[in-house]
Design a protein around this motif. Sequence first.
Motif, mmCIF file in Angstrom:
data_model
loop_
_atom_site.group_PDB
_atom_site.id
_atom_site.type_symbol
_atom_site.label_atom_id
_atom_site.label_comp_id
_atom_site.label_asym_id
_atom_site.label_seq_id
_atom_site.Cartn_x
_atom_site.Cartn_y
_atom_site.Cartn_z
ATOM 1 N N THR A 136 0.823 -1.208 0.000
ATOM 2 C CA THR A 136 0.000 0.000 0.000
ATOM 3 C C THR A 136 0.856 1.257 0.000
ATOM 4 O OG1 THR A 136 -1.608 -1.235 1.303
ATOM 5 C CG2 THR A 136 -1.903 1.153 1.198
ATOM 6 N N ALA A 137 2.034 1.158 0.613
ATOM 7 C CA ALA A 137 2.986 2.273 0.659
ATOM 8 C C ALA A 137 4.387 1.695 0.739
ATOM 9 C CB ALA A 137 2.710 3.180 1.855
ATOM 10 N N LEU A 138 5.363 2.478 0.295
ATOM 11 C CA LEU A 138 6.753 2.040 0.266
ATOM 12 C C LEU A 138 7.605 2.992 1.104
ATOM 13 C CD1 LEU A 138 8.764 -0.004 -1.032
ATOM 14 C CD2 LEU A 138 9.050 1.652 -2.898
ATOM 15 N N VAL A 139 8.325 2.429 2.083
ATOM 16 C CA VAL A 139 9.215 3.216 2.936
ATOM 17 C C VAL A 139 10.648 2.874 2.557
ATOM 18 C CG1 VAL A 139 9.907 3.774 5.298
ATOM 19 C CG2 VAL A 139 7.522 3.158 4.804
ATOM 20 N N LEU A 140 11.422 3.883 2.203
ATOM 21 C CA LEU A 140 12.792 3.675 1.750
ATOM 22 C C LEU A 140 13.783 4.426 2.618
ATOM 23 C CD1 LEU A 140 12.263 4.162 -2.111
ATOM 24 C CD2 LEU A 140 12.486 1.982 -0.892
ATOM 25 N N ASN A 141 14.876 3.761 2.939
ATOM 26 C CA ASN A 141 16.040 4.370 3.583
ATOM 27 C C ASN A 141 17.188 4.215 2.581
ATOM 28 O OD1 ASN A 141 18.477 3.024 5.730
ATOM 29 N ND2 ASN A 141 18.081 5.199 5.575
ATOM 30 N N PRO A 142 17.297 5.146 1.621
ATOM 31 C CA PRO A 142 18.180 4.937 0.469
ATOM 32 C C PRO A 142 19.666 4.855 0.814
ATOM 33 C CG PRO A 142 16.548 6.627 -0.009
ATOM 34 C CD PRO A 142 16.492 6.370 1.477
ATOM 35 N N ILE A 143 20.347 3.960 0.105
ATOM 36 C CA ILE A 143 21.808 3.892 0.181
ATOM 37 C C ILE A 143 22.403 5.066 -0.581
ATOM 38 C CG2 ILE A 143 23.840 2.555 -0.547
ATOM 39 C CD1 ILE A 143 21.988 0.053 -0.243
ATOM 40 N N ASP A 144 21.846 5.341 -1.732
ATOM 41 C CA ASP A 144 22.347 6.390 -2.618
ATOM 42 C C ASP A 144 21.150 7.174 -3.157
ATOM 43 O OD1 ASP A 144 23.117 7.481 -5.408
ATOM 44 O OD2 ASP A 144 25.072 6.933 -4.566
ATOM 45 N N SER A 145 21.219 8.486 -3.046
ATOM 46 C CA SER A 145 20.068 9.332 -3.401
ATOM 47 C C SER A 145 19.768 9.337 -4.894
ATOM 48 C CB SER A 145 20.299 10.763 -2.913
ATOM 49 O OG SER A 145 21.467 11.307 -3.502
ATOM 50 N N LYS A 146 20.774 9.041 -5.712
ATOM 51 C CA LYS A 146 20.554 8.978 -7.155
ATOM 52 C C LYS A 146 20.178 7.567 -7.597
ATOM 53 C CE LYS A 146 23.402 12.888 -8.662
ATOM 54 N NZ LYS A 146 23.617 13.444 -7.313
ATOM 55 N N ALA A 147 20.865 6.581 -7.040
ATOM 56 C CA ALA A 147 20.620 5.196 -7.460
ATOM 57 C C ALA A 147 19.204 4.742 -7.155
ATOM 58 C CB ALA A 147 21.623 4.264 -6.772
ATOM 59 N N ILE A 148 18.570 5.319 -6.137
ATOM 60 C CA ILE A 148 17.232 4.879 -5.722
ATOM 61 C C ILE A 148 16.125 5.425 -6.633
ATOM 62 C CG2 ILE A 148 16.650 6.797 -4.168
ATOM 63 C CD1 ILE A 148 16.090 3.017 -3.536
ATOM 64 N N ILE A 149 16.434 6.366 -7.506
ATOM 65 C CA ILE A 149 15.414 7.033 -8.322
ATOM 66 C C ILE A 149 14.534 6.058 -9.108
ATOM 67 C CG2 ILE A 149 15.046 8.617 -10.266
ATOM 68 C CD1 ILE A 149 17.445 10.233 -9.269
ATOM 69 N N PHE A 188 2.636 8.997 9.496
ATOM 70 C CA PHE A 188 2.291 9.812 8.333
ATOM 71 C C PHE A 188 1.615 8.968 7.248
ATOM 72 C CE2 PHE A 188 5.831 13.101 9.321
ATOM 73 C CZ PHE A 188 4.950 13.815 10.116
ATOM 74 N N ILE A 189 2.015 7.701 7.152
ATOM 75 C CA ILE A 189 1.353 6.812 6.193
ATOM 76 C C ILE A 189 -0.122 6.668 6.569
ATOM 77 C CG2 ILE A 189 1.251 4.461 5.296
ATOM 78 C CD1 ILE A 189 4.265 4.288 5.602
ATOM 79 N N SER A 190 -0.369 6.493 7.860
ATOM 80 C CA SER A 190 -1.753 6.389 8.338
ATOM 81 C C SER A 190 -2.546 7.649 8.007
ATOM 82 C CB SER A 190 -1.746 6.179 9.855
ATOM 83 O OG SER A 190 -2.556 5.108 10.230
ATOM 84 N N ASP A 191 -1.930 8.799 8.246
ATOM 85 C CA ASP A 191 -2.590 10.069 7.938
ATOM 86 C C ASP A 191 -2.889 10.175 6.442
ATOM 87 O OD1 ASP A 191 -2.471 10.809 10.591
ATOM 88 O OD2 ASP A 191 -0.698 12.085 10.355
ATOM 89 N N TYR A 192 -1.911 9.773 5.639
ATOM 90 C CA TYR A 192 -2.080 9.852 4.184
ATOM 91 C C TYR A 192 -3.253 8.982 3.739
ATOM 92 C CZ TYR A 192 -0.955 9.404 -0.787
ATOM 93 O OH TYR A 192 -1.017 9.413 -2.159
ATOM 94 N N MET A 193 -3.342 7.790 4.302
ATOM 95 C CA MET A 193 -4.442 6.892 3.940
ATOM 96 C C MET A 193 -5.797 7.442 4.377
ATOM 97 S SD MET A 193 -2.818 3.193 4.853
ATOM 98 C CE MET A 193 -1.412 2.546 3.942
ATOM 99 N N ALA A 194 -5.775 8.204 5.457
ATOM 100 C CA ALA A 194 -7.013 8.832 5.942
ATOM 101 C C ALA A 194 -7.293 10.148 5.234
ATOM 102 C CB ALA A 194 -6.909 9.061 7.451
ATOM 103 N N LYS A 195 -6.497 10.413 4.177
ATOM 104 C CA LYS A 195 -6.647 11.624 3.357
ATOM 105 C C LYS A 195 -6.383 12.911 4.152
ATOM 106 C CE LYS A 195 -9.846 9.386 0.138
ATOM 107 N NZ LYS A 195 -8.734 9.009 -0.733
ATOM 108 N N LYS A 196 -5.515 12.788 5.145
ATOM 109 C CA LYS A 196 -5.065 13.962 5.883
ATOM 110 C C LYS A 196 -3.794 14.502 5.237
ATOM 111 C CE LYS A 196 -6.818 12.238 10.331
ATOM 112 N NZ LYS A 196 -6.419 11.834 11.712
ATOM 113 N N GLU A 197 -3.530 15.761 5.450
ATOM 114 C CA GLU A 197 -2.325 16.374 4.890
ATOM 115 C C GLU A 197 -1.102 15.894 5.661
ATOM 116 O OE1 GLU A 197 -0.481 20.807 3.888
ATOM 117 O OE2 GLU A 197 -2.525 20.584 4.666
ATOM 118 N N VAL A 198 -0.048 15.534 4.942
ATOM 119 C CA VAL A 198 1.207 15.139 5.585
ATOM 120 C C VAL A 198 2.327 16.052 5.072
ATOM 121 C CG1 VAL A 198 0.512 12.736 5.898
ATOM 122 C CG2 VAL A 198 1.751 13.394 3.834
ATOM 123 N N PRO A 199 3.318 16.345 5.910
ATOM 124 C CA PRO A 199 4.388 17.246 5.480
ATOM 125 C C PRO A 199 5.302 16.593 4.455
ATOM 126 C CG PRO A 199 4.884 16.350 7.650
ATOM 127 C CD PRO A 199 3.489 15.916 7.309
#
Length: 372
Positions: free
Chosen positions: A128-141, A329-340
């Motif tokens: 439903t959602a993807l959480v990433l802790n990238p190794i490289d900011s370009k390679a993850i694109i 924030f994922i929960s908020d997003y699913m509830a259609k709330k604004e997330v930063p």
Amino acid sequence: MAWNAGRFDRWTSFGPSAAAVLLCTAAVLSGCSKNESSSGSNAASDTSAPAAASAAPATTASGGGENGGKAKIGFSVSTLNNAFFVGLKLGVEKGAKAEGFELVQTNANGDAQQQVNDAINLLSQGVTALVLNPIDSKAIIPAVQKANQMGVPVFTLDRGSDGGKVTSFVASDNVALGQTGAKWIADQLKARYGSPKGNVVDLIGLVGTTAATDREKGFSEEIAKYPDIKVVARQEGGFDQEKSLNAMTNILQKFPQIDAVFGANDDNTVGAEKAIDNAGRYKPLGDKEHIMVIGADGTAQALSAIRAGKQDATISQNPIQMAAKSLSFISDYMAKKEVPANYAWPTLLIDKANIDSDEVKKYGLWSLEVSQ
């Protein structure tokens, strides 16, 4: 939206607290590298199937999904060979449990291409959602863009992505963290010499990560405000103890007078401290020849070194709480709330004077929780 290190004014702050007074608002990590303790490898959970789902409660998450209504969240961590990232993993697990998510985890073991493959595999499992802790900011694109194409929101932790649309990025303000390190060094040198002057070593983090880039930006810009402070050496420590040990060994051989070291994380500083010891140049706190050392993250090794007088300070983060916030924030997003779009978790400077204070206890010594 992609992460832009210059947009500090758009970060949502954690809010007023004693811990937040010292630093914070924007960027990415930690922070971080190899740690000699075995906690990272022992906690590894290299699953590509929903093995971690057992930790989630039976309640139904907002947004629905498979498996009795639970939303399935995919999480890719960059490595578990470092206590900081073990802390992120623990925070994601706690957050998933609190929000009622099923959690599917992968560990890229420091391999940027493997992380892309892992992320695409998670997407194929219908997350439903993807959480990433990238190794490289370009390679993850490519992974971020694939999620965008599939309509799956992407949430990044500690390190950002240079491309694709990220729904929310949670990290410490690493530019501010670097500035804090430089300001602390300038203040200490002023106390020693009557004015901010002296020779400083800058051990840079892992090149290619947004955390390293932003910490170096903050440190370099701030230290440049003090014309009598000379940065005699800038070398990559790579968020790695051994690499930092070797770099600092060479620097010590070249420069007989060094007043202070800024390590982009605490693995950099631990390596530097070992090099100082090996060179016979360790002097206790208060000695006029003491080489002042400040790092970042608040690892268990750094806290021990501060108590022993080998390290002067660390600018601590809290990866456990940071990661749990991202899941909320994922929960908020699913509830259609604004997330930063960008959310800055506060950091706190810890030294020998405040390490046992109520302020530090309130902020949380995350590394002690990871080691338990």
